[in-house]
Design an enzyme around this catalytic site. Structure first.
Site, PDB file in Angstrom:
ATOM      1  N   THR A  28     124.634  16.022 -22.056  1.00 39.82           N
ATOM      2  CA  THR A  28     124.610  14.800 -22.869  1.00 39.82           C
ATOM      3  C   THR A  28     125.949  14.630 -23.586  1.00 39.82           C
ATOM      4  OG1 THR A  28     122.257  15.125 -23.199  1.00 39.82           O
ATOM      5  CG2 THR A  28     123.359  13.713 -24.793  1.00 39.82           C
ATOM      6  N   SER A  30     129.694  11.995 -24.323  1.00 34.08           N
ATOM      7  CA  SER A  30     130.636  11.097 -23.647  1.00 34.08           C
ATOM      8  C   SER A  30     131.234  11.742 -22.400  1.00 34.08           C
ATOM      9  CB  SER A  30     131.735  10.665 -24.616  1.00 34.08           C
ATOM     10  OG  SER A  30     132.408  11.796 -25.126  1.00 34.08           O
ATOM     11  N   THR A  31     131.530  13.029 -22.433  1.00 34.83           N
ATOM     12  CA  THR A  31     132.105  13.689 -21.254  1.00 34.83           C
ATOM     13  C   THR A  31     131.059  13.770 -20.145  1.00 34.83           C
ATOM     14  OG1 THR A  31     133.269  15.044 -22.897  1.00 34.83           O
ATOM     15  CG2 THR A  31     133.626  15.594 -20.588  1.00 34.83           C
ATOM     16  N   GLY A  82     129.241  18.914 -21.577  1.00 30.80           N
ATOM     17  CA  GLY A  82     130.366  19.018 -22.498  1.00 30.80           C
ATOM     18  C   GLY A  82     130.087  20.024 -23.604  1.00 30.80           C
ATOM     19  N   LYS A  94     127.433  23.418 -29.359  1.00 30.82           N
ATOM     20  CA  LYS A  94     126.976  22.158 -28.783  1.00 30.82           C
ATOM     21  C   LYS A  94     125.990  21.502 -29.753  1.00 30.82           C
ATOM     22  CE  LYS A  94     125.846  21.856 -24.577  1.00 30.82           C
ATOM     23  NZ  LYS A  94     126.482  20.529 -24.693  1.00 30.82           N
ATOM     24  N   GLY A  95     125.669  20.243 -29.461  1.00 31.07           N
ATOM     25  CA  GLY A  95     124.659  19.577 -30.276  1.00 31.07           C
ATOM     26  C   GLY A  95     125.197  18.492 -31.173  1.00 31.07           C
ATOM     27  N   GLY A  96     126.501  18.170 -31.011  1.00 30.53           N
ATOM     28  CA  GLY A  96     127.042  17.051 -31.774  1.00 30.53           C
ATOM     29  C   GLY A  96     126.238  15.777 -31.541  1.00 30.53           C
ATOM     30  N   GLU A 103     119.381  20.900 -23.959  1.00 28.63           N
ATOM     31  CA  GLU A 103     120.570  21.409 -23.254  1.00 28.63           C
ATOM     32  C   GLU A 103     120.453  22.912 -23.047  1.00 28.63           C
ATOM     33  OE1 GLU A 103     123.837  18.119 -24.795  1.00 28.63           O
ATOM     34  OE2 GLU A 103     123.631  19.960 -25.934  1.00 28.63           O
TER      35      GLU A 103
HETATM   36  C1  5RP Z   1     125.412  16.795 -27.181  1.00 27.66           C
HETATM   37  C2  5RP Z   1     126.452  17.816 -26.889  1.00 27.66           C
HETATM   38  C3  5RP Z   1     127.724  17.355 -26.284  1.00 27.66           C
HETATM   39  O1  5RP Z   1     127.962  18.095 -25.132  1.00 27.66           O
HETATM   40  C4  5RP Z   1     128.839  17.559 -27.255  1.00 27.66           C
HETATM   41  O2  5RP Z   1     128.519  16.913 -28.458  1.00 27.66           O
HETATM   42  C5  5RP Z   1     130.170  17.036 -26.694  1.00 27.66           C
HETATM   43  O3  5RP Z   1     130.138  15.632 -26.658  1.00 27.66           O
HETATM   44  P1  5RP Z   1     131.348  14.779 -26.118  1.00 27.66           P
HETATM   45  O4  5RP Z   1     131.442  15.026 -24.650  1.00 27.66           O
HETATM   46  O5  5RP Z   1     130.954  13.368 -26.451  1.00 27.66           O
HETATM   47  O6  5RP Z   1     132.601  15.201 -26.835  1.00 27.66           O
HETATM   48  O7  5RP Z   1     126.291  18.980 -27.120  1.00 27.66           O
HETATM   49  O8  5RP Z   1     124.316  17.346 -27.828  1.00 27.66           O
END
Ligand code: 5RP
Length: 221
Positions: A28, A30-31, A82, A94-96, A103
Site C-alpha cells: 500500500t 504511493s510507491t 514500499g 512501515k504503516g505511514g 501488510e
Molecule cells: C503503508 C506503508 C507504505 O508502504 C509506506 O507508508 C510508504 O509509502 P509511500 O510509498 O507512499 O512512501 O507502509 O502502510
C-alpha cells in the site's frame, strides 16, 4: 528527478521479481501504486494478487487484475511493497498509510519480500519517521501510557484515522531504534496492540532504491 520519478523507476525495476503463473502480494502507498500501474502491463502473466489494503484492492480492480482472498491461498511467491524507513540490514518501518497489520500478514505468507523505495528512505538508525502502532480502540489510552512507561518516545493518536480493521493508530515520535527486533517484540507484547510497523522479525529480503544514478539493489544477509 522528482521523488515520484524515482518511485516510478523503482516500480518498473520490481517487475523482474514477479514470478509468472504465481500469486503475488502487493502493498500500500504511493510507491506500491506506481508498481500496480506497472503490473497492469504484465497482468496476464500472473494468476493474481493478494492485496494489503482496501485502497490497493480498489486500484488493482481498476486495472482488471485478478484478486485473491488470503484465506484461499497457501503460498505467495513474492510480496512487493514500499516503506517509510529502512536500515542497512533491511529492517523496516512501515504503516505511514496505516495498512501495517495487513501488510505484515501478507509479508509473513510470502516467500520473498521485495521492498521498493526512493533512496531518501534508507537511514543509519530508524526512528526519525514516527513508528505506527495499530491498537484496539478501547485500549488506546492504556497502550499510550505503557509505551511512555516501558518503551519511551512520544505516542500520538493519529487524528481522524481508522484502519481497514476498524482500529486506531498511535504514532511513536522521537525513537532511536538501535534494536528493531527487540522493540518489535516488546510493543507486540502490550495488551491492546494489534501489531506495530516494525518489520524486523520479517524484514525485506531485497531493497530496491531509486536514486539519481539508477536503481540500487540491496540484499539482506
Ligand atoms: C503503508 C506503508 C507504505 O508502504 C509506506 O507508508 C510508504 O509509502 P509511500 O510509498 O507512499 O512512501 O507502509 O502502510
Amino acid at each position: 528527478m522528482t521523488q515520484d520519478e524515482l518511485k516510478i523507476e523503482v516500480a518498473k525495476a520490481a517487475l523482474k521479481y514477479v514470478i509468472p503463473e504465481t500469486i503475488i502480494g502487493v502493498g500500500t502507498g504511493s510507491t506500491a501504486n506506481f508498481f500496480i500501474d506497472q503490473l497492469a502491463t504484465i497482468k496476464d502473466s500472473i494468476l493474481g494478487v493478494v492485496a494489503s489494503s482496501i485502497a490497493t484492492s480498489n486500484r488493482l480492480e481498476g486495472h482488471g487484475i485478478n484478486l485473491f482472498d488470503l484465506n484461499e491461498v497457501e503460498e505467495i511467491s513474492v510480496y512487493i511493497d514500499g516503506a517509510d524507513e529502512s536500515d542497512q540490514q533491511l529492517n523496516l518501518i512501515k504503516g505511514g498509510g496505516g495498512a501495517l497489520t495487513r501488510e505484515k500478514i501478507v509479508a509473513a505468507v510470502s516467500k520473498q519480500f521485495v521492498c521498493i523505495a526512493d533512496e531518501s528512505k534508507l537511514v543509519k538508525v530508524m526512528g526519525n519517521f514516527p513508528l505506527p502502532v495499530e491498537v484496539i480502540p478501547m485500549s488506546s489510552s492504556y497502550v499510550k501510557r505503557q509505551i511512555i512507561k516501558s518503551i519511551g518516545g512520544v505516542p500520538v493518536l493519529r487524528e481522524d484515522f481508522i484502519t481497514d480493521n476498524g482500529n486506531l493508530i498511535l504514532d511513536i515520535h522521537d525513537l532511536n531504534i538501535e534494536e528493531p527486533q527487540i522493540l518489535e517484540n516488546k510493543l507486540n507484547n502490550i495488551v491492546g496492540v494489534v501489531t506495530n510497523g516494525l518489520f524486523a522479525n520479517r524484514g525485506a529480503d531485497i531493497l530496491l532504491l531509486g536514486s539519481e544514478s539508477g536503481v540500487k539493489t540491496l540484499v539482506s544477509n
